[in-house]
Write an enzyme that holds these catalytic residues in place. Structure first.
Site, PDB file in Angstrom:
ATOM      1  N   LYS A 358       0.865  -1.185   0.000  1.00 20.93           N
ATOM      2  CA  LYS A 358       0.000   0.000   0.000  1.00 20.93           C
ATOM      3  C   LYS A 358       0.896   1.227   0.000  1.00 20.93           C
ATOM      4  CE  LYS A 358      -4.149  -1.885   2.154  1.00 20.93           C
ATOM      5  NZ  LYS A 358      -5.202  -1.705   3.189  1.00 20.93           N
ATOM      6  N   ALA A 461       2.759  -6.031   3.545  1.00 18.94           N
ATOM      7  CA  ALA A 461       2.101  -6.993   4.433  1.00 18.94           C
ATOM      8  C   ALA A 461       2.230  -8.388   3.838  1.00 18.94           C
ATOM      9  CB  ALA A 461       0.627  -6.638   4.621  1.00 18.94           C
ATOM     10  N   PHE A 463       1.536 -12.019   2.667  1.00 19.43           N
ATOM     11  CA  PHE A 463       0.308 -12.666   2.219  1.00 19.43           C
ATOM     12  C   PHE A 463       0.061 -13.944   3.008  1.00 19.43           C
ATOM     13  CE2 PHE A 463      -1.002 -11.274  -2.294  1.00 19.43           C
ATOM     14  CZ  PHE A 463      -1.064  -9.969  -1.865  1.00 19.43           C
ATOM     15  N   LEU A 464      -1.217 -14.261   3.156  1.00 22.75           N
ATOM     16  CA  LEU A 464      -1.635 -15.511   3.767  1.00 22.75           C
ATOM     17  C   LEU A 464      -1.572 -16.628   2.723  1.00 22.75           C
ATOM     18  CD1 LEU A 464      -4.712 -14.173   5.738  1.00 22.75           C
ATOM     19  CD2 LEU A 464      -2.416 -14.582   6.620  1.00 22.75           C
ATOM     20  N   ASP A 530     -13.889   1.302   9.915  1.00 22.31           N
ATOM     21  CA  ASP A 530     -14.170   0.605   8.658  1.00 22.31           C
ATOM     22  C   ASP A 530     -14.149  -0.909   8.811  1.00 22.31           C
ATOM     23  OD1 ASP A 530     -14.715   0.592   5.894  1.00 22.31           O
ATOM     24  OD2 ASP A 530     -12.619   0.235   5.423  1.00 22.31           O
ATOM     25  N   GLU A 535     -12.567 -12.231   8.717  1.00 22.01           N
ATOM     26  CA  GLU A 535     -12.357 -13.550   8.137  1.00 22.01           C
ATOM     27  C   GLU A 535     -11.840 -14.528   9.179  1.00 22.01           C
ATOM     28  OE1 GLU A 535     -10.037 -13.653   4.571  1.00 22.01           O
ATOM     29  OE2 GLU A 535     -10.920 -11.819   3.768  1.00 22.01           O
ATOM     30  N   ASP A 550      -6.875  -5.378   6.759  1.00 23.05           N
ATOM     31  CA  ASP A 550      -7.334  -4.116   6.168  1.00 23.05           C
ATOM     32  C   ASP A 550      -7.528  -3.043   7.233  1.00 23.05           C
ATOM     33  OD1 ASP A 550      -8.021  -2.316   4.282  1.00 23.05           O
ATOM     34  OD2 ASP A 550      -9.996  -3.135   3.827  1.00 23.05           O
TER      35      ASP A 550
END
Length: 658
Positions: A358, A461, A463-464, A530, A535, A550
């Site tokens: 980001k 970040a 990743f999963l 927000d 999840e 997020d």
């Protein structure tokens, strides 16, 4: 010699009639021939001669039309075959939006081409299997080339040692000068007086039932570090905020749990307390796909370390190794992540690991505009980094490892970007390298992301695992906001939502409800409005943690405390016992939450991540959380000093999971 066969009169009539009928049927397809035949007949020609001639011409015309029709059908068939070939050649991950199947171990170290790399990925996480991919000579069709001649910024023209020292050995001030930043970390955030007044008035109604006003703590209950040093041993904690009601709660908590691991003396550091608190914690089983494969790369070990009750084990060395790799590994592929309202890039590193990047949108001193709704705000890269550090300090371990990284827009992004993303790059009128990508909002030349002139900072970040190897389920947050300019959600109007939620699956049993309350504590500290969904990993069912993903819209307003973010805790009047113990310890000292965050983020390449105003806000908000818990214990007898009308067991819940 036989003479010509004479036709019987009735045969001749029948023959002529048949020809006339067929001629009329075919004349619609060849109107020109039919017109000539009609004119000949009308002119007095022999019908028996004209009809066969006309019929022959019509048959020839029909045959030609059939040939053209066959040719058109053949062309259509060729088009269908070509489309089928293209369709089959596109990887399934691109067509379905799902993750491609995992590559076998014997194929782990080899990828035959760029198409295979991007096909395997889809929207997946760190499962791109490639080795030695180098796109330095790739043609990205953007009309731009990565900067030649600027040896200071171009790693290809600069020795690896010089480049490494430039990004990781220099001070933050030096890197700011190189990047051309106009950034003053000592600049005060001067909010408009009317803006602050609107913030306070909006929250006064929400906080009235708790007897807590936004102006109470900052105006009359603030203790500076000198007071803290003499009273609570917070010599290096900075500004801290206390309330008499919170002091009463802390005293009662220490007395009730005296002698247990939930309580420590003032001299024990928070890190030691957290380690002691989590000793013997059952992290639960690992994900089935990764249980028997640890791997040698840091991202493989990260996937192996995912457990039922935590995303990672903070004591494992692979966590710091993964963060270092995200900061330093060479980038070999960049694509824009599909979906979402703002641009996010999928970064693939040389070690086959992936991260979500980001970029920085604006300086840290710029806060959320007062007239912007939470769903229209920009996402902040530094908020993602700070949220990871806060999540780790609170002992949740539900945010993927996230670090800051300096990017060379030309070499690190544009050089290895796919053609779709590369076409959005341009050079601004002042010579800065910019791009905007494609997304729902803020992805046009009027809202570009620009380097200064070519260096850009952002968050990385980890990743999963891919969805096919570690399926996840998305749940709607019961306290989701309305995301409308004209109406409010049910819980914003009525206070009985928690009673309804407690009776529904999966909140009526297990740890799910307590995890939602932990998430509300986390969002209140960060100021994130927000949180519409969350999840979980399907493999662990309902007895697993929530992923805190997020967090880009956090830390937007340092002078505004979102009391409505605490609605789950306020309406349920419940909090997990271990979470309360951590908050009490941070309030008790010797280190405050702001001090711990400052220390934790000091190692990040982009430090300072948060301004002092946001760090001070963490201490203020922590006091308000404890004040809400005090109000829950007081119940209707809030005026009786030194007594709690509600049972501790009803408010402070011990479910055996820390």
């Amino acid at each position: 010699m036989r003479g010509p066969m004479l036709m019987r009169p009735d045969w001749s009539v029948q023959y002529v009639t048949t020809l006339a009928t067929e001629t009329r049927a075919r004349s619609t397809r060849c109107p020109g021939i039919a017109t000539v035949s009609t004119s000949t007949t009308n002119a007095g020609g022999d019908t028996s001669t004209a009809l066969p001639t006309t019929m022959m011409l019509l048959r020839l015309c029909s045959s030609a039309r059939h040939r053209w029709k066959a040719l058109l059908w053949l062309l259509l068939l060729l088009v269908v075959i070509l489309n089928a070939v293209v369709f089959v050649s596109i990887p399934s991950s691109r067509l379905t939006g799902r993750h491609a199947a995992a590559v076998d171990d014997d194929e782990r170290s080899e990828v035959k081409g760029l198409g295979q790399v991007r096909g395997i990925r889809g929207a997946s996480h760190l499962q791109i299997m490639r080795k030695g991919l180098d796109k330095s000579t790739a043609n990205n069709s953007s009309g731009l080339h990565y900067v030649e001649g600027l040896t200071l910024f171009d790693p290809k023209e600069t020795s690896k040692k010089v480049w490494k020292n430039l990004l990781h050995g220099s001070t933050f001030e030096d890197r700011k000068k190189i990047a051309g930043f106009v950034y003053n970390e000592n600049t005060e955030n001067k909010d408009d007086a009317d803006e602050n007044r609107r913030y306070r008035e909006k929250e006064e109604g929400d906080a009235a039932s708790d007897g807590l006003s936004n102006r109470d703590i900052p105006a009359s209950r603030k203790r500076d570090e000198t007071v803290g040093a003499t009273s609570r041993g917070r010599g290096t904690a900075g500004k801290n905020y206390t309330l008499a009601e919170v002091d009463e709660l802390v005293k009662a908590f220490l007395s009730r749990f005296h002698g247990s691991t939930l309580v420590s003396d003032n001299r024990m550091s928070y890190e030691k307390f957290l380690y002691k608190l989590q000793q013997g914690t059952a992290w639960g089983p690992r994900l089935g796909e990764f249980a028997n494969f640890k791997g040698i790369r840091s991202w493989e070990q990260f996937h192996h370390g995912i457990r039922q009750h935590a995303l990672y084990d903070p004591r494992e060395p692979y966590v710091n190794k993964l963060m270092l790799d995200l900061q330093t590994r060479e980038i070999v592929d960049v694509e824009q992540k599909e979906g979402g309202t703002q641009i996010k890039l999928m970064i693939t590193c040389k070690d086959e690991g992936q991260a979500l990047f980001k970029p920085m949108r604006f300086p840290r001193v710029q806060e959320t505009l007062p007239d912007h709704f939470y769903f229209a705000d920009y996402e902040r890269h530094n908020a993602e980094i700070a949220s990871f550090h806060l999540d780790r300090l609170l002992g949740f371990y539900r945010v993927p490892p996230t670090v800051g990284r300096w990017m060379n827009v030309s070499y690190d992004i544009h050089r290895v970007a796919n053609s779709k993303l590369a076409k959005t790059f341009f050079v601004s009128p002042v010579g800065n390298w910019c791009f905007h990508g494609s997304c729902s909002y803020y992805c046009d030349s009027s809202h570009p992301i620009c380097g200064h002139p070519i260096m850009l900072e952002g968050s990385m970040a980890a990743f999963l695992p891919p969805l096919q190897m570690a399926k996840r389920k998305t749940w709607r947050n019961p306290w989701k906001r309305s995301y409308s300019k004209h109406r409010k959600a049910y819980w914003e109007v009525y206070d009985d939502l928690c009673d309804k939620v407690k009776r529904k699956h999966p909140y009526n049993q297990g740890r799910r409800l307590m995890d939602v309350l932990d998430m509300s504590v986390f969002d209140f500290l960060t100021g994130n409005l927000d949180r519409h969904h969350y999840e979980t990993f399907r493999e662990f069912g309902n007895e697993t943690f929530l992923l805190h993903l997020d967090n880009g819209r956090a830390f937007g307003k340092s002078n505004y405390d979102c009391i409505s973010c605490l609605a789950p805790v306020r309406q349920c009047c419940m909090i997990r016992q271990s979470t309360l113990a951590k908050l009490v310890k941070l309030y008790q000292g010797p280190e405050s939450l702001s001090h711990m965050m400052r220390t934790s983020m000091a190692t990040d390449p982009l430090n300072p991540i948060l301004l002092e105003s946001h760090l001070n806000a963490l201490d203020r908000r922590l006091s308000k959380i404890l004040h809400v818990i005090h109000g829950c214990l007081k119940g209707s007898n809030a005026g009786d000093a030194g007594s709690f009308s509600r049972s501790w067991q009803d408010v402070v819940i011990d479910d055996g999971v820390t």
